[in-house]
Design a protein around this motif. Structure first.
Motif, mmCIF file in Angstrom:
data_model
loop_
_atom_site.group_PDB
_atom_site.id
_atom_site.type_symbol
_atom_site.label_atom_id
_atom_site.label_comp_id
_atom_site.label_asym_id
_atom_site.label_seq_id
_atom_site.Cartn_x
_atom_site.Cartn_y
_atom_site.Cartn_z
ATOM 1 N N GLU A 280 0.852 -1.189 0.000
ATOM 2 C CA GLU A 280 0.000 0.000 0.000
ATOM 3 C C GLU A 280 0.893 1.247 0.000
ATOM 4 O OE1 GLU A 280 -3.485 2.057 2.751
ATOM 5 O OE2 GLU A 280 -2.063 0.616 3.608
ATOM 6 N N VAL A 281 0.581 2.181 -0.885
ATOM 7 C CA VAL A 281 1.326 3.434 -0.979
ATOM 8 C C VAL A 281 0.446 4.540 -0.406
ATOM 9 C CG1 VAL A 281 2.437 5.094 -2.502
ATOM 10 C CG2 VAL A 281 2.596 2.643 -2.987
ATOM 11 N N LEU A 282 0.912 5.145 0.668
ATOM 12 C CA LEU A 282 0.175 6.235 1.298
ATOM 13 C C LEU A 282 0.462 7.574 0.649
ATOM 14 C CD1 LEU A 282 0.744 5.213 5.037
ATOM 15 C CD2 LEU A 282 -1.159 4.599 3.553
ATOM 16 N N GLN A 283 1.655 7.714 0.100
ATOM 17 C CA GLN A 283 2.058 8.986 -0.488
ATOM 18 C C GLN A 283 3.164 8.737 -1.499
ATOM 19 O OE1 GLN A 283 3.190 11.937 2.399
ATOM 20 N NE2 GLN A 283 4.190 13.248 0.907
ATOM 21 N N GLY A 284 3.070 9.381 -2.660
ATOM 22 C CA GLY A 284 4.146 9.310 -3.647
ATOM 23 C C GLY A 284 3.725 8.788 -4.995
ATOM 24 N N ILE A 285 2.666 7.992 -5.059
ATOM 25 C CA ILE A 285 2.194 7.431 -6.327
ATOM 26 C C ILE A 285 0.675 7.550 -6.370
ATOM 27 C CG2 ILE A 285 1.992 5.332 -7.730
ATOM 28 C CD1 ILE A 285 4.661 4.430 -6.664
ATOM 29 N N ALA A 286 0.152 7.931 -7.523
ATOM 30 C CA ALA A 286 -1.286 8.073 -7.713
ATOM 31 C C ALA A 286 -1.818 6.891 -8.513
ATOM 32 C CB ALA A 286 -1.594 9.389 -8.434
ATOM 33 N N PRO A 287 -3.098 6.572 -8.350
ATOM 34 C CA PRO A 287 -3.682 5.475 -9.141
ATOM 35 C C PRO A 287 -3.530 5.740 -10.629
ATOM 36 C CG PRO A 287 -5.172 6.157 -7.390
ATOM 37 C CD PRO A 287 -4.074 7.170 -7.429
ATOM 38 N N GLY A 288 -3.235 4.700 -11.388
ATOM 39 C CA GLY A 288 -3.074 4.812 -12.830
ATOM 40 C C GLY A 288 -1.651 5.039 -13.283
ATOM 41 N N GLU A 289 -0.751 5.451 -12.398
ATOM 42 C CA GLU A 289 0.637 5.640 -12.786
ATOM 43 C C GLU A 289 1.336 4.293 -12.940
ATOM 44 O OE1 GLU A 289 2.383 9.779 -11.400
ATOM 45 O OE2 GLU A 289 1.910 8.511 -9.659
#
Length: 435
Positions: free
Chosen positions: A352-361
């Motif tokens: 799980e990424v809380l910060q740094g990457i957005a969905p779809g990247e």
């Protein structure tokens, strides 16, 4: 200068000339090697500059991901009975095989019943004799009752007859109890299974003299449907576990080595924390109809605490460890872009990424060792890349654990860690890690 001095001068001059020639030769060789190395380095730089680095990428997606505690558990039989004999006698029969499943009431052993049958016959004979004596005493009592009213016998004689009759009634009850006891001892000659269970090794052989209630048992019976799995967790998770126990939603998964994962329910939380280890003991019940869980065996246990809804997840192998914390490479406009991350729940195949990457990247999952920030890349249409995306983009996550400060993976993760760190990840603010 004499002749000898002249000769020494000529020899010295020749030696110096030789040294100069050797030095010139070595210098020429070094220049050749350096030139070759420079040409090779130039060729390598040219090769690297020929095209973009090939990588495999996967798309970051949103999905639910559960937070699970991991532990090592031990399988226990739900009931264990050590079968012993209640009477002393010779073992004359064994009516099952070691390792068999036995049913409640099934005959297991036979102790020589002849001494008990003889004792039962003797007790019955005493009962009949006492009953006959009581019958005679009751007849005498009725007869003396009419005689004492007519004054033909004294009241003292009547009371003596009545006392004799009462004593015989008590003797008869005693004889009846003796018969029941003798019958029970005879029945103890047949030892039956107290419950449905699986039999272990037999501790005696036919012909052995068996002592009543001896320390040595005849066989141990383990109930393996259902079974218990006991495990311990850090005390910090006790409030969440108590809430699960209260709501009855404690779902526990257990996997034996080389076996399939099975599901059970949390049914017991110990009443105290182990002060030596800071852990508390839990127990889950499994119906074990497939017999995949065996008493005494160690299993991997997962207890679901909660679920993070609609979380951003990427493949765990895309997350790397850096000086400033976890990071990943994102493909943007054909180039590799380094992103520092704050990570949360980590699972076998996802993080799980809380910060740094957005969905779809698109994140790089293979070819990371060849990348630098800003490097030109080309995404390979490999099966590995498509599988990496499908492995987590298609459904609900199946396992994970909460992470925190200094909890970033030291390399691309290949398996779920065995415990649940409780602080926030490196590279993230303290309030950003969700538990």
């Amino acid at each position: 200068m004499n002749d000898h001095s002249a000769i020494r001068a000529v020899s010295s001059f020749s030696t110096m000339a030789s040294v100069r020639r050797v030095a010139c030769t070595l210098l020429a060789c070094c220049l050749v090697v350096v030139g070759a190395c420079s040409r090779d380095e130039g060729k390598a730089k040219g090769a690297r500059a020929k095209g973009p680095a090939p990588v495999t990428a996967a798309v970051a997606v949103r999905q639910d991901i559960p937070v699970r505690l991991k532990a090592v558990g031990n399988v226990e039989a739900s009931a264990t009975v050590q079968v012993r004999s209640r009477i002393t006698g010779e073992l004359t029969g064994i009516h099952f095989r070691e390792g068999d499943d036995v049913r409640k009431g099934q005959k297991l052993f036979t102790i020589d019943p002849r001494p008990m049958e003889a004792a039962l016959r003797e007790a019955r004979a005493r009962q009949e004799r006492t009953r006959a004596q009581l019958t005679k005493a009751e007849d005498d009592l009725r007869r003396f009752a009419s005689l004492v009213e007519g004054g033909f016998v004294s009241r003292e004689q009547y009371e003596q007859i009545r006392t004799t009759a009462e004593g015989l009634r008590a003797s008869l009850r005693e004889a009846e109890a003796a018969v029941e006891s003798a019958a029970l001892q005879r029945d103890y000659c047949i030892i039956t299974a107290p419950a449905d269970a699986r039999a272990g090794a037999v501790g005696a052989h036919i012909g052995n003299m068996i002592k009543a209630n001896a320390d040595d048992w005849l066989v141990t019976l383990d109930t393996v449907e259902p079974v218990y799995v006991s495990f311990s967790i850090p005390e910090v998770h006790l409030p969440a576990v108590l809430a699960l126990r209260q709501s009855g939603t404690g779902r526990v998964l257990a996997r034996p080595d080389g076996g399939d994962e099975v599901e059970g329910r949390l049914d017991f939380v110990d009443n105290s924390v182990d002060t030596a280890t800071g852990t508390i003991r839990l127990r889950a019940t499994f119906d074990n109809r497939t017999r995949s869980l065996w008493p005494g065996r160690f299993v991997d246990v997962r207890l679901t605490l909660t679920t993070h809804k609609d979380a951003v997840v990427v493949p765990s192998r895309a997350v790397q460890a850096g000086v400033d914390g976890p990071y990943a490479y994102v493909v943007a406009d054909g180039r590799a872009e380094l992103r520092n991350l704050a990570v949360g729940v980590q699972a076998d195949t996802m993080t799980e990424v809380l910060q740094g990457i957005a969905p779809g990247e698109k994140v790089v999952v293979e070819g990371l060792m060849r990348l630098t920030p800003g490097a030109e890349v080309v995404i390979r249409p490999a099966d590995a890349g498509r599988n990496a995306t499908a492995s987590f983009a298609g459904g609900t996550a199946t396992e994970g654990h909460a992470t925190g400060d200094n909890a970033a993976p030291t390399s691309a993760p290949t398996s779920v860690p065995t415990s649940v760190p409780t602080s926030a990840p490196t590279g993230a603010k303290a309030g950003e890690a969700r538990q």
